[in-house]
Motif scaffolding. Structure first.
Motif, PDB file in Angstrom:
ATOM      1  N   GLU A   1      14.565 -45.888  -5.799  1.00  0.00           N
ATOM      2  CA  GLU A   1      14.140 -45.996  -7.196  1.00  0.00           C
ATOM      3  C   GLU A   1      13.152 -44.888  -7.548  1.00  0.00           C
TER       4      GLU A   1
ATOM      5  N   SER B   1      13.548 -46.052 -13.510  1.00  0.00           N
ATOM      6  CA  SER B   1      12.846 -47.005 -14.374  1.00  0.00           C
ATOM      7  C   SER B   1      11.635 -46.323 -14.989  1.00  0.00           C
TER       8      SER B   1
ATOM      9  N   GLU C   1      17.985 -45.764  -8.874  1.00  0.00           N
ATOM     10  CA  GLU C   1      17.649 -46.475 -10.100  1.00  0.00           C
ATOM     11  C   GLU C   1      16.485 -45.729 -10.747  1.00  0.00           C
TER      12      GLU C   1
END
Lengths: 243, 201
Positions: free
Chosen positions: B140, B170, B168
């Motif tokens: 992430e 974010s 990912e």
């Protein structure tokens, strides 16, 4: 000297440790700079974001001084589009072009009204159409309007398909057919003369059209090299959306 | 204007007054305080400045400021290498570290895209970030950039640049700060908070 007005924040630079110099596109005085004491601090950061609608009071000892602004927030626009990469690019391109193109302290009421319409449309779905039309309005307000109503060669108002890169006037497909200069003509998106649906492809062609005249007409007149990077990023984003 | 303190002291005051948060008057007070506590303040400070001057450098991995080529965070094996937090500047990294909540690694961009300052992607440490995000252990990437037009423009740009990596991406939440009362918040913060609302219970 003192006056009050409202306007759109188009640029902000920190000045020293706590102040900021801002440029506001005001309703009656055009692009006008001023110092905001404390404008570089945390408290003012949410207020002094590009695109914000501000009520401003400008004060200076004489007219030609930079002067100081007192600002009150009226509408925060940046926060409404921060989650949307395309609309955020649209906001940045709009404010960057205004800061780049507008002469200081010269009123442009028609463009101001168009700018508010565009900024208010940004959170909605059809803002790229508003933006494409706004760039043509910017050119027109700066004295470089395009004539897209009738053919420069025949006067015809139907079948307009191109724009001359030299004169900025529309040309019909029939008039251009077989001409040695036809390949140099810029495509005229149908929605700019009342047809078409403003599809992503048409928007991209409209931005290519206005971009040509911003770069080849307006930039030399302003003695500037190239267009703002923020506009290039927007064109790239909307171009990708077309694919 | 001279204080009659000698040119070495004047020079120190002049240098100190260039620091953030200090002006000539507060620099003069600080220098006077140091001189009056020579053994407790001035000499340890001079030694600390000399040490930092000799050792401070940018971490080759993340861009943090440390005293070795690889900073203490990057060299710490207990850090979670699957999490990378992207920050604008070293001061933001230090702010994140103060919370002691994040146990991953960092990447300092060295700025944000800015239409006004003409900062483009080539001025930022982006190629290194893309390479890092492509590493198999990274799961992430957290974009901890400012909630400003420039900060969020950069965040969107990075998210797209990392679209080809299997990580990912974010970003930090936006909304009401701890201790914040709605009446005192600006419209933009309230609308961002409303958009990021979450179900209770």
């Amino acid at each position: 000297m003192e006056w009050q007005d409202e306007g759109v924040l188009v640029a902000m630079r920190r000045h020293g440790e706590s102040a900021a110099i801002i440029e506001v596109f005001t309703a009656t005085r055009g692009r006008h700079a001023g110092l905001v004491p404390g404008g570089g601090g945390r408290r003012m950061a949410p207020v002094l974001q590009p695109g914000a609608q501000l009520a401003v009071t400008w004060r200076a000892r004489t007219e030609d001084h930079l002067g100081t602004y007192r600002v009150e927030p009226m509408q925060a626009r940046a926060a409404q589009v921060m989650h949307d990469a395309d609309a955020l690019a649209g906001l940045s391109a709009t404010t960057a072009l205004l800061s780049w193109a507008l002469p200081e302290r010269e009123a442009h009421p028609a463009l101001y009204a168009r700018t508010l319409e565009l900024l208010d449309a940004l959170p909605g779905p059809d803002w790229p159409l508003h933006y494409a039309l706004w760039e043509l309005a910017l050119l027109a307000d700066m004295g470089f309007g395009l004539d897209l109503e009738r053919c420069a060669l025949t006067g015809a108002t139907e079948g307009l398909a191109f724009v001359s890169p030299r004169s900025g006037r529309a040309v019909t497909a029939a008039a251009a057919a077989g001409q040695p200069w036809a390949a140099k003509l810029l495509p005229l998106p149908a929605f700019l003369h009342g047809d078409g649906d403003g599809s992503p492809g048409e928007i991209a062609r409209a931005l290519a059209l206005s971009g040509h005249f911003l770069e080849h007409w307006l930039a030399p007149a302003l003695e500037r090299r190239g267009l703002p990077e923020a506009r290039a990023r927007l064109v790239s984003r909307l171009g990708r959306a077309r694919v | 204007m001279s204080d009659g303190a000698g040119k070495e002291i004047e020079r120190l005051i002049e240098l100190m007054s260039r620091l953030p948060g200090l002006g000539p008057r507060s620099a003069r007070r600080a220098v006077l305080a140091m001189i009056q506590r020579r053994s407790m303040m001035l000499e340890p400070l001079a030694q600390a400045l000399a040490d930092v001057s000799a050792t401070a450098r940018e971490c080759v991995e993340c861009g943090n400021i440390g005293t070795s080529d690889v900073c203490a965070i990057c060299a710490d094996p207990r850090r979670d290498a699957s999490l990378v937090c992207v920050v604008e500047d070293v001061s933001d990294l230090w702010a994140m570290e103060r919370t002691a909540q994040f146990r991953g690694r960092y990447h300092v961009l060295g700025g944000v895209l800015s239409a006004l300052d003409g900062t483009g992607p080539e001025e930022l440490r982006l190629p290194r970030l893309v390479a890092l995000a492509g590493a198999p252990e990274v799961r992430e990437v957290i974009l901890a950039l400012g909630t400003t037009v420039d900060g969020q423009t950069t965040a969107h740009y990075i998210a797209e640049a990392l679209a080809g990596c299997s990580v990912e991406v974010s970003s930090l939440a936006q909304g009401v700060p701890v201790g914040g009362e709605l009446d005192y918040l600006d419209d933009g913060t309230i609308s961002a908070a409303l958009r990021a609302r979450r179900v209770m219970g």
